[in-house]
Design a protein around this motif. Structure first.
Motif, PDB file in Angstrom:
ATOM      1  N   TYR A 163     -42.186 -59.212   4.254  1.00 27.00           N
ATOM      2  CA  TYR A 163     -41.014 -59.310   3.380  1.00 27.00           C
ATOM      3  C   TYR A 163     -39.731 -59.106   4.178  1.00 27.00           C
ATOM      4  O   TYR A 163     -38.759 -59.862   4.011  1.00 27.00           O
ATOM      5  N   LYS A 197     -39.113 -61.966   6.664  1.00 26.64           N
ATOM      6  CA  LYS A 197     -38.604 -63.124   5.942  1.00 26.64           C
ATOM      7  C   LYS A 197     -37.129 -62.949   5.615  1.00 26.64           C
ATOM      8  O   LYS A 197     -36.338 -63.900   5.713  1.00 26.64           O
ATOM      9  N   SER A 198     -36.744 -61.745   5.253  1.00 32.78           N
ATOM     10  CA  SER A 198     -35.338 -61.482   4.958  1.00 32.78           C
ATOM     11  C   SER A 198     -34.468 -61.646   6.197  1.00 32.78           C
ATOM     12  O   SER A 198     -33.379 -62.237   6.140  1.00 32.78           O
ATOM     13  N   TYR A 254     -28.149 -68.868  -7.874  1.00 31.53           N
ATOM     14  CA  TYR A 254     -29.361 -68.073  -7.650  1.00 31.53           C
ATOM     15  C   TYR A 254     -30.382 -68.814  -6.809  1.00 31.53           C
ATOM     16  O   TYR A 254     -31.590 -68.732  -7.030  1.00 31.53           O
ATOM     17  N   ASN A 255     -29.873 -69.580  -5.835  1.00 28.66           N
ATOM     18  CA  ASN A 255     -30.720 -70.209  -4.834  1.00 28.66           C
ATOM     19  C   ASN A 255     -29.924 -70.312  -3.542  1.00 28.66           C
ATOM     20  O   ASN A 255     -28.744 -69.945  -3.485  1.00 28.66           O
ATOM     21  N   GLN A 256     -30.577 -70.800  -2.513  1.00 25.51           N
ATOM     22  CA  GLN A 256     -29.938 -70.837  -1.196  1.00 25.51           C
ATOM     23  C   GLN A 256     -28.782 -71.822  -1.124  1.00 25.51           C
ATOM     24  O   GLN A 256     -27.842 -71.617  -0.352  1.00 25.51           O
ATOM     25  N   GLY A 300     -26.657 -65.523  -5.203  1.00 26.14           N
ATOM     26  CA  GLY A 300     -28.094 -65.657  -4.987  1.00 26.14           C
ATOM     27  C   GLY A 300     -28.936 -64.698  -5.790  1.00 26.14           C
ATOM     28  O   GLY A 300     -30.131 -64.923  -5.993  1.00 26.14           O
ATOM     29  N   GLY A 301     -28.301 -63.619  -6.263  1.00 26.68           N
ATOM     30  CA  GLY A 301     -29.059 -62.627  -7.003  1.00 26.68           C
ATOM     31  C   GLY A 301     -30.158 -62.022  -6.145  1.00 26.68           C
ATOM     32  O   GLY A 301     -30.017 -61.867  -4.939  1.00 26.68           O
ATOM     33  N   ARG A 302     -31.250 -61.702  -6.745  1.00 25.54           N
ATOM     34  CA  ARG A 302     -32.389 -61.166  -6.000  1.00 25.54           C
ATOM     35  C   ARG A 302     -33.294 -62.256  -5.463  1.00 25.54           C
ATOM     36  O   ARG A 302     -34.292 -61.954  -4.798  1.00 25.54           O
ATOM     37  N   ARG A 303     -32.955 -63.517  -5.725  1.00 24.41           N
ATOM     38  CA  ARG A 303     -33.794 -64.612  -5.252  1.00 24.41           C
ATOM     39  C   ARG A 303     -33.456 -65.017  -3.829  1.00 24.41           C
ATOM     40  O   ARG A 303     -34.197 -65.783  -3.220  1.00 24.41           O
ATOM     41  N   VAL A 304     -32.330 -64.575  -3.301  1.00 25.34           N
ATOM     42  CA  VAL A 304     -31.941 -64.851  -1.915  1.00 25.34           C
ATOM     43  C   VAL A 304     -31.737 -63.500  -1.233  1.00 25.34           C
ATOM     44  O   VAL A 304     -30.612 -63.013  -1.091  1.00 25.34           O
ATOM     45  N   PRO A 305     -32.812 -62.857  -0.799  1.00 26.16           N
ATOM     46  CA  PRO A 305     -32.713 -61.489  -0.275  1.00 26.16           C
ATOM     47  C   PRO A 305     -32.256 -61.463   1.187  1.00 26.16           C
ATOM     48  O   PRO A 305     -33.058 -61.266   2.110  1.00 26.16           O
TER      49      PRO A 305
END
Length: 302
Positions: A75, A78-79, A164-166, A245-250
Motif C-alpha cells: 500500500y 503504491k502511494s 476523485y480520480n487521477q 482526489g479524495g481517498r481514491r488518490v492516496p
C-alpha cells in the motif's frame, strides 16, 4: 625678484585607519537572516528524522526502524510510486504548456504587455490554494461548468466523472504549479541573444527550425529547472489530491496527514516524510547535475 608659487604642494594625507566592520563580517551579517531561517528548517528536519526512528508513544526515547519497514508494504509503495508518477507527469505537462508562454514573454517588447503577461502567469500563486481547489470542484463536478458545456455542445450524453480520480488531480497539479515552470523558462529564453536566431534565419532556417534547433537547446537549463520546481512542488502537494482526489488518490502527503490526524502515529508519518524528502532531493540533485553539465557545454560551445 622671485615669485612665490601660486600652488603649494599638498602633503600626503595621513593614512586613515578603517575602524569599521570588515567585509567578511558584513557579509556574514547580511546572510544572518537567511542562515537563521535555514537553521530552523534544518533543525525541524532533524526532529522529524529523530521521530521517524521512534516508536508510537515514545517518539523521543524509543528507537525502532519499524516505521521504515512499514513503508515497504504494497500500500505504501503504491502511494510513493503514485506520488512520483503524478508529480513527473504534471511536470512534463506543465513544461510543455509553459514553453510557448515563456517564449512569448521573452520576446515581448512592450513593458506594459509584459507586465500583463506576468500578472496572468502569477495569478495562481496569488490566489489561495484552497480556493483554487474549490474552483476545480465547481468546474469538474458532474453538474459543473465543463460537463454542462460538453453536454450543451452535444459532445457527450452523460456527465464525465473527472473528480476523485487521477485525471482531476493531475489537472489541479498542473494548474497550480504552472507559474513555477513559466518563470525559469522565460528567464532562460530571454538570455538567448537575437543574433543567434537571426543567423539561423539567414542560413535559411524556418521559424520553427530556429525555435527547435536554436532556442530550445540553449534554454534547456531553464526548462530542466522549471520541471524540477514543478516536480518538487507537486510531490509534496496535499490540498489538491485531498480535495480533487479524495481517498481514491492516496498520494504520500495525504497518507502522512492520515497517519497524524486520526491515528496520531508520528513515527510512521515522519518516516513517510523523510522518504519523500530524500527522494525529491535525489531527483533535484540529478536535475542540477544535468543542468550544470548542459550549461558548461553551452559555455564551451560559445
Amino acid at each position: 625678484m622671485e615669485h612665490q608659487p601660486l600652488t603649494h604642494p599638498v602633503s600626503a594625507a595621513p593614512a586613515r585607519t578603517d575602524r569599521g566592520v570588515s567585509p567578511t563580517t558584513r557579509a556574514w551579517l547580511f546572510l544572518s537572516p537567511s542562515m537563521l531561517f535555514l537553521g530552523v528548517l534544518i533543525a525541524a528536519s532533524l526532529l522529524v528524522l529523530r521521530m521517524s526512528v521512534g516508536t508510537k508513544g515514545a517518539e523521543w526515547s524509543g528507537f525502532s526502524l519499524a516505521s521504515y519497514a512499514q513503508l515497504l508494504e504494497p500500500y505504501y509503495l503504491k502511494s510513493l510510486l503514485l506520488t512520483l508518477r503524478l508529480a513527473l507527469i504534471s511536470a512534463v505537462i506543465a513544461v510543455v504548456l509553459a514553453i510557448p508562454v515563456a517564449y512569448t514573454m521573452s520576446r515581448l517588447t512592450s513593458p506594459f504587455v509584459r507586465r500583463i503577461f506576468l500578472a496572468a502567469v502569477l495569478l495562481p500563486l496569488l490566489v489561495n490554494l484552497l480556493l483554487q481547489s474549490y474552483g476545480w470542484l465547481v468546474i469538474l463536478g458532474p453538474g459543473g461548468m465543463l460537463n454542462q458545456t460538453l453536454m450543451g455542445l452535444g459532445l457527450i450524453k452523460r456527465p464525465i466523472m473527472l473528480l476523485y480520480n487521477q485525471n482531476g488531480v493531475l489537472m489541479g497539479l498542473v494548474q497550480t504549479a504552472f507559474p513555477l515552470a513559466v518563470l525559469p523558462i522565460a528567464s532562460a529564453m530571454r538570455g538567448v541573444a537575437r543574433s543567434y536566431e537571426e543567423a539561423a534565419a539567414t542560413l535559411g532556417a524556418s521559424r520553427f527550425q530556429v525555435f527547435r534547433q536554436v532556442v530550445l537547446p540553449m534554454s534547456l537549463p531553464g526548462i530542466i529547472t522549471g520541471a524540477t520546481l514543478v516536480f518538487a512542488y507537486n510531490a509534496s502537494s496535499f490540498v489538491v489530491p485531498l480535495l480533487l482526489g479524495g481517498r481514491r488518490v492516496p498520494m504520500l502527503a495525504v497518507m502522512v496527514h492520515d497517519q497524524i490526524a486520526p491515528l496520531m502515529n508520528w513515527p510512521a508519518a515522519s518516516a513517510a516524510g523523510v522518504v519523500l524528502i530524500v527522494t525529491t532531493l535525489a531527483i533535484m540533485t540529478l536535475s542540477e547535475y544535468i543542468t550544470g553539465r548542459r550549461r558548461r557545454m553551452l559555455e564551451a560551445s560559445q
